[in-house]
Design a protein around this motif. Structure first.
Motif, mmCIF file in Angstrom:
data_model
loop_
_atom_site.group_PDB
_atom_site.id
_atom_site.type_symbol
_atom_site.label_atom_id
_atom_site.label_comp_id
_atom_site.label_asym_id
_atom_site.label_seq_id
_atom_site.Cartn_x
_atom_site.Cartn_y
_atom_site.Cartn_z
ATOM 1 N N ARG A 42 40.386 -18.801 -6.254
ATOM 2 C CA ARG A 42 39.898 -20.161 -6.512
ATOM 3 C C ARG A 42 38.630 -20.482 -5.728
ATOM 4 N N ASP A 43 38.417 -19.820 -4.623
ATOM 5 C CA ASP A 43 37.258 -20.093 -3.787
ATOM 6 C C ASP A 43 36.018 -19.481 -4.435
ATOM 7 N N PRO A 44 34.967 -20.279 -4.716
ATOM 8 C CA PRO A 44 33.752 -19.734 -5.338
ATOM 9 C C PRO A 44 33.120 -18.603 -4.529
ATOM 10 N N GLN A 45 33.240 -18.660 -3.202
ATOM 11 C CA GLN A 45 32.673 -17.595 -2.378
ATOM 12 C C GLN A 45 33.424 -16.290 -2.588
ATOM 13 N N VAL A 46 34.743 -16.377 -2.742
ATOM 14 C CA VAL A 46 35.522 -15.174 -3.035
ATOM 15 C C VAL A 46 35.188 -14.675 -4.431
ATOM 16 N N ARG A 47 35.054 -15.595 -5.382
ATOM 17 C CA ARG A 47 34.676 -15.211 -6.742
ATOM 18 C C ARG A 47 33.350 -14.445 -6.717
ATOM 19 N N ALA A 48 32.427 -14.914 -5.898
ATOM 20 C CA ALA A 48 31.132 -14.244 -5.790
ATOM 21 C C ALA A 48 31.282 -12.833 -5.214
ATOM 22 N N GLU A 49 32.261 -12.636 -4.321
ATOM 23 C CA GLU A 49 32.519 -11.302 -3.759
ATOM 24 C C GLU A 49 32.900 -10.310 -4.846
ATOM 25 N N THR A 50 33.521 -10.797 -5.916
ATOM 26 C CA THR A 50 34.003 -9.910 -6.970
ATOM 27 C C THR A 50 32.913 -9.529 -7.971
ATOM 28 N N THR A 51 31.750 -10.159 -7.861
ATOM 29 C CA THR A 51 30.678 -9.928 -8.828
ATOM 30 C C THR A 51 29.785 -8.775 -8.389
ATOM 31 N N GLU A 52 29.584 -7.820 -9.285
ATOM 32 C CA GLU A 52 28.677 -6.698 -9.030
ATOM 33 C C GLU A 52 27.788 -6.501 -10.249
ATOM 34 N N THR A 53 26.545 -6.119 -10.009
ATOM 35 C CA THR A 53 25.609 -5.887 -11.110
ATOM 36 C C THR A 53 24.856 -4.577 -10.901
ATOM 37 N N LEU A 54 24.466 -3.992 -11.997
ATOM 38 C CA LEU A 54 23.544 -2.856 -12.020
ATOM 39 C C LEU A 54 22.451 -3.195 -13.024
ATOM 40 N N THR A 55 21.199 -2.910 -12.659
ATOM 41 C CA THR A 55 20.076 -3.244 -13.539
ATOM 42 C C THR A 55 19.162 -2.037 -13.716
ATOM 43 N N TRP A 56 18.785 -1.802 -14.978
ATOM 44 C CA TRP A 56 17.863 -0.723 -15.316
ATOM 45 C C TRP A 56 16.576 -1.299 -15.900
ATOM 46 N N THR A 57 15.474 -0.692 -15.543
ATOM 47 C CA THR A 57 14.198 -0.989 -16.196
ATOM 48 C C THR A 57 14.081 -0.088 -17.421
ATOM 49 N N VAL A 58 13.723 -0.684 -18.547
ATOM 50 C CA VAL A 58 13.648 0.059 -19.808
ATOM 51 C C VAL A 58 12.206 0.105 -20.295
ATOM 52 N N ARG A 59 11.725 1.328 -20.551
ATOM 53 C CA ARG A 59 10.402 1.499 -21.154
ATOM 54 C C ARG A 59 10.564 1.432 -22.663
ATOM 55 N N ALA A 60 10.102 0.370 -23.229
ATOM 56 C CA ALA A 60 10.256 0.170 -24.684
ATOM 57 C C ALA A 60 8.951 0.515 -25.367
ATOM 58 N N SER A 61 8.704 1.814 -25.520
ATOM 59 C CA SER A 61 7.426 2.282 -26.080
ATOM 60 C C SER A 61 7.223 1.752 -27.491
ATOM 61 N N GLY A 62 6.012 1.308 -27.754
ATOM 62 C CA GLY A 62 5.669 0.853 -29.099
ATOM 63 C C GLY A 62 4.916 1.920 -29.863
ATOM 64 N N HIS A 63 4.558 1.647 -31.110
ATOM 65 C CA HIS A 63 3.807 2.581 -31.940
ATOM 66 C C HIS A 63 2.441 1.980 -32.247
ATOM 67 N N LYS A 64 1.385 2.765 -32.013
ATOM 68 C CA LYS A 64 0.052 2.285 -32.321
ATOM 69 C C LYS A 64 -0.243 2.472 -33.811
ATOM 70 N N THR A 65 -0.870 1.481 -34.424
ATOM 71 C CA THR A 65 -1.240 1.556 -35.836
ATOM 72 C C THR A 65 -2.715 1.887 -35.946
ATOM 73 N N ARG A 66 -3.037 2.933 -36.692
ATOM 74 C CA ARG A 66 -4.433 3.341 -36.871
ATOM 75 C C ARG A 66 -4.994 2.744 -38.168
ATOM 76 N N THR A 67 -6.209 2.299 -38.065
ATOM 77 C CA THR A 67 -6.890 1.768 -39.250
ATOM 78 C C THR A 67 -7.790 2.841 -39.831
ATOM 79 N N HIS A 68 -7.623 3.165 -41.093
ATOM 80 C CA HIS A 68 -8.438 4.195 -41.745
ATOM 81 C C HIS A 68 -9.607 3.537 -42.471
ATOM 82 N N ARG A 69 -10.751 4.177 -42.336
ATOM 83 C CA ARG A 69 -11.936 3.679 -43.013
ATOM 84 C C ARG A 69 -12.230 4.504 -44.230
#
Length: 350
Positions: free
Chosen positions: A323-350
């Protein structure tokens, strides 16, 4: 123990641990615990002070009854304990199992502040019929930081101010509720010990002027097999302080691709525990992924837009025993990843 008694030590250690983890909240939260046995071979079998104060034994850990002139108090040489504990991987708590049938035990806490790599040590006898419950009680000093709730008649009235202990207070029920202090969140609740949570006079060795949460509990006597509700919550908080409920073999130190499969492991918690697993992309929850232990960032919604994103997994415990919010906070764990979200370049043809 003597070398020829090591098999008996292993059997006793396994039996004691099985007994301990039948008691709540150890039972529900044993998934947070790893247990190792470390052999400590003594020159002599037995424990100093058994059967009488004048008996001296040459033992590996220097265990002895009559610590602080109290026969049932079993102390040990903490430096020697530390040297053996170093053989176990990153020990947080050490249980010293002494070869004796005599009733006794003790619980140390706050040892990290003294420079030791672990914070608590609990001691007990290997062959006393009550030693498993003694261990449950003594470990609670080290892990839950709980005070003894019994009293000695000769101690009289509590002489000091409000104690820091979680389960002892100078406040009456009315004062505790008004101050929103200590175990006020549990006042009036039916307790697993069979009574009701309130303020019962007599705790921390003093019979007057200081109160405990319930008439009886494992911190008061061994004729019950339950912690009271404030004690149970304190134990759960202690388990989480010393353990990781969430892990992954996919490291968080380097960026991952949006096509990388991220797998996580969550501790196996049962009974009183109510674990939850949630996933987030750039801080926004992906509700359809709740409870999943494996995800691919692209499937979570990370777009191939050439930008950098984050994927986070969060583990929480929604147990009704907290019931204690501080104890609740003790139970919280996180893991975070950085994601490289590569895009695709569009070429213009002449």
């Amino acid at each position: 123990m003597h070398r020829r008694q090591q098999d008996a030590f292993h059997a006793a250690a396994a039996a004691k641990w099985a007994d301990i983890t039948r008691v709540e909240p150890y039972a529900s939260y044993q998934g947070l615990m790893n247990v190792w046995t470390v052999d400590a071979v003594s020159a002599e079998s037995g424990v100093s002070g058994d059967p009488s104060a004048d008996v001296i034994k040459d033992t590996a850990l220097g265990s002895y009854f009559w610590c602080a002139d109290t026969e049932r108090l079993v102390c040990a040489d903490i430096d020697k304990v530390a040297s053996y504990a170093a053989k176990a991987p990153e020990a947080d708590l050490v249980v010293v199992l002494s070869h004796s049938a005599k009733y006794g035990g003790a619980g140390y806490s706050g040892l990290e502040a003294e420079g030791y790599p672990f914070d608590g040590v609990s001691t007990l006898s290997s062959d006393n019929e009550q030693s498993s419950m003694i261990a449950v009680h003594e470990i609670a000093h080290s892990v839950g930081l709980l005070a003894d709730e019994y009293a000695y008649d000769g101690y009289g009235t509590w002489p000091s101010g409000e104690p820091a202990d979680i389960n002892s207070s100078t406040y009456t029920t009315r004062q505790m509720a008004a101050k929103r202090a200590k175990w006020y969140r549990w006042l009036g609740e039916t307790d697993p010990t069979g009574g009701t949570v309130g303020t019962y006079e007599g705790s921390s060795y003093y019979p007057y002027g200081i109160y405990r949460p319930t008439s009886n509990s494992l911190m008061r006597a061994l004729n019950v097999s339950e912690f009271n509700l404030p004690g149970r919550e304190a134990m759960i908080a202690g388990f989480y302080r010393e353990a990781n409920a969430l892990s992954s073999e996919v490291g968080t130190g380097k960026a991952v691709l949006r096509t990388t499969r991220i797998k996580v492991s969550q501790a196996e918690l049962t009974g009183l525990a109510a674990p939850e697993l949630r996933w987030y992309v750039d801080g926004v929850q992906v509700k359809r992924a709740n409870g999943l232990t494996g995800v691919v960032p692209a499937a979570l919604g990370v777009a191939a837009d050439g930008r950098t994103h984050t994927v986070t997994v969060r583990s929480d415990d929604r147990s009704a025993s907290i019931r204690d919010p501080q104890v609740r906070a003790e139970t919280t764990e996180t893991l975070t990843w950085t994601v490289r979200a590569s895009g695709h370049k569009t070429r213009t043809h002449r």
